[in-house]
Design a protein around this motif. Sequence first.
Motif, mmCIF file in Angstrom:
data_model
loop_
_atom_site.group_PDB
_atom_site.id
_atom_site.type_symbol
_atom_site.label_atom_id
_atom_site.label_comp_id
_atom_site.label_asym_id
_atom_site.label_seq_id
_atom_site.Cartn_x
_atom_site.Cartn_y
_atom_site.Cartn_z
ATOM 1 N N ARG A 23 0.838 -1.206 0.000
ATOM 2 C CA ARG A 23 0.000 0.000 0.000
ATOM 3 C C ARG A 23 0.871 1.253 0.000
ATOM 4 O O ARG A 23 0.575 2.232 -0.699
ATOM 5 N N LEU A 26 2.307 1.716 -3.501
ATOM 6 C CA LEU A 26 1.309 2.161 -4.471
ATOM 7 C C LEU A 26 0.968 3.633 -4.266
ATOM 8 O O LEU A 26 0.694 4.351 -5.245
ATOM 9 N N ALA A 27 1.008 4.097 -3.029
ATOM 10 C CA ALA A 27 0.687 5.496 -2.751
ATOM 11 C C ALA A 27 1.663 6.458 -3.413
ATOM 12 O O ALA A 27 1.338 7.630 -3.614
ATOM 13 N N MET A 50 -6.230 -4.075 -4.663
ATOM 14 C CA MET A 50 -5.941 -2.641 -4.582
ATOM 15 C C MET A 50 -5.428 -2.110 -5.918
ATOM 16 O O MET A 50 -5.694 -0.955 -6.270
ATOM 17 N N ARG A 54 -7.371 0.816 -7.981
ATOM 18 C CA ARG A 54 -6.669 2.043 -8.375
ATOM 19 C C ARG A 54 -6.721 2.258 -9.892
ATOM 20 O O ARG A 54 -6.882 3.387 -10.356
#
Length: 258
Positions: A23, A26-27, A50, A54
């Motif tokens: 996570r 990916l941010a 996720m 996205r």
Amino acid sequence: MTAKDWNPESYARFADLRLRPARDLLAQVGGLPAGGVVDLGCGAGAAGAMLRARFGERELTGLDTSPAMLAKAGETGAYTALTEADAATWQPGTPPALIFSNAALHWVGDHERLMPRLASLLAPGGTLAVQMPHQNRAPSHRLWHDLVEQHFPGRFDPATSPGILEGAAYHRMLAPLGHLMLWETEYFQLLEPAAEGHPVRQFTSSTFARPVLAVLEPEEQAQLVAHYDAVMDKAYPRSPDGSVLFPFRRLFFTLVRA
């Protein structure tokens, strides 16, 4: 025990702890050009949902060397396609907009060649986003090697274990190829009490320790595990309830191809 394939159930025991770095990676992924998304080393598909959330309707391909993990990834329904492939030799049909790799490429050797090659596969303006454990010098990992050499000398070749370079090496090889962001994070993970053995052993035995245990017979594995549990109690003392606070360092980078 065999190292030929992964055990999805054992790996999933700490799914939440293993997914948090994904996570965080990916941010840091920004806008992408046209093209598909590749989950390189997708394992059981933990990051699939996720990535699908996205990137919406983009083609999402999961690649892994483990048939057992790919079968589990297929159950998520997140992927457009799943392919059994080796990151060292994989060649996409069309240049992807994103190659996303969470906790996989430390199992692939020759990073001086691998990482620039992966970057070259991207579409112009595409992103290579990578996270890898940087824990080999910590007692949790180093002592698997020390103990197997002490009690079963010559049986295990440390070169068969996963490993990565120092951050400066990735900066040197990748910064000329585009816009690079490189960082490390140390996660203080709370491991719940284990029904059997030390919690850190439960965490490492399904990943880093696999090639170590694979060279031993079952009775030898039991001996090594007992020695490891004993030293883990000194390196990572258990709380009164049996839980352990386990520091774990990971290296990240995103490279936007020029």
